[in-house]
Design a protein around this motif. Structure first.
Motif: not given
Ligand SMILES: Cc1cc2nc3c(=O)[nH]c(=O)nc-3n(C[C@H](O)[C@H](O)[C@H](O)COP(=O)(O)OP(=O)(O)OC[C@H]3O[C@@H](n4cnc5c(N)ncnc54)[C@H](O)[C@@H]3O)c2cc1C
Length: 268
Positions: A215-223, A225-229, A241-244, A259-266
């Protein structure tokens, strides 16, 4: 309803480091909050400047719609935080202080005993606000996050059974932001020393864990997760993984996406 709006007030504050402050809340109903431990999240409602207490909707199964329907000129500020600890009559939330632009960071830096807030909190310990969900067979767990994830990492380490081994990576702004945590090894990285999770973790030779929580800043979290997977070959179902927060966006911006139907934290 298994959640409720609970009015709380500040009992006291304690500076934990240059960029982190602990606010201890109390109030007649504080013990109704039933934290599930680990990374238990809650919604925190703060008054607007000039208000004594935050304006929140009455308890409503569709509380989010009800909150959004309130007049924006009086509607409280809503932010997401972690229950760092709970004791009879007291609940701790640790705030990363990142300057004056964020209303929550600003509020926490000025919080005084008696200041009023409201939390939207779970009433049962088994609730959907705990994201840390390792498979029951997991014995080796990797935790990684920045200072906003530090309260959750502390809660997770304190909640885990002793027979589970952990490896933890935490990036904080300043060396003095490091905290005592009840587990080893903890790899502390500090931004003032130009140490970053996105570089240090992929460069390390780590044993592939059974489960990872990031968890933490979104782009770091994504990077990460990509490394682990993709690089380490972890099954994506074993990585939570959660973008805080997301650089350049307020929590309102992220909520607008929800509200627009997307889930930015995941989202990937
Ligand atoms: C499940 C969950 C649990 C969380 N738990 C905690 C917790 O226990 N403690 C904690 O401190 N935070 C926690 N956060 C993160 C916190 O909700 C965000 O940092 C939030 O944006 C802070 O609100 P704000 O009003 O201070 O800033 P906002 O008004 O939301 O943002 C203002 C600006 O500051 C930037 N910003 C936001 N946070 C940071 C930061 N930490 N560093 C630098 N810039 C930032 C934004 O990108 C934006 O540009 C959690 C988030 C989630 C989703």
């Amino acid at each position: 309803m298994s959640y409720a709006f609970l009015p709380l007030h500040v009992l006291h504050t304690a500076r934990l480091g240059p960029t982190m402050t602990r606010v201890t809340f109390g109030g007649e109903r504080v013990d109704e909050c039933a934290s599930g431990g680990f990374d238990q999240r809650l919604k925190l409602f703060l008054p607007l400047p000039g208000q004594e207490r935050p304006v929140v909707p009455v308890d409503d199964p569709d509380w989010f719609t009800a909150w959004r329907a309130l007049d924006p000129s009086i509607r409280s500020i809503m932010r997401t935080y972690t229950v760092r600890a709970q004791r009879p009559g007291e609940l701790d939330v640790d705030f990363a202080l990142h300057g004056e632009t964020g209303p929550a960071s600003h509020w926490a830096s000025k919080a005084r005993p008696g200041d009023q807030v409201t939390i939207f909190a779970p009433l049962t310990a088994d609730n959907s606000g705990v994201d840390f969900r390792p498979p029951p067979t997991a014995t080796r767990i990797l935790l990684a996050g920045d200072e906003t994830a530090l309260p959750a990492i502390g809660g997770i380490l304190e909640s885990l059974p002793a027979d589970v081994s952990t490896e933890t990576w935490i990036e904080v702004p300043d060396p003095a932001d490091r905290q005592e945590l009840p587990s080893t090894p903890i790899h502390w990285l500090t931004r003032t020393n130009n140490e970053h999770l996105t570089e240090a973790l992929p460069a390390a030779s780590i044993t592939v864990p059974d489960y990872a929580w990031i968890a933490g800043e979104s782009s770091t979290v994504k990077a990460l997760r990509r490394h682990l997977v993709q690089t380490l070959g972890m099954d994506r179902r074993t990585v939570t993984f959660t973008g805080y927060w997301r650089k350049g966006d307020t929590e309102e911006d992220l909520l607008a996406e929800v509200a627009a139907g997307r889930t930015p934290h995941t989202e990937e």
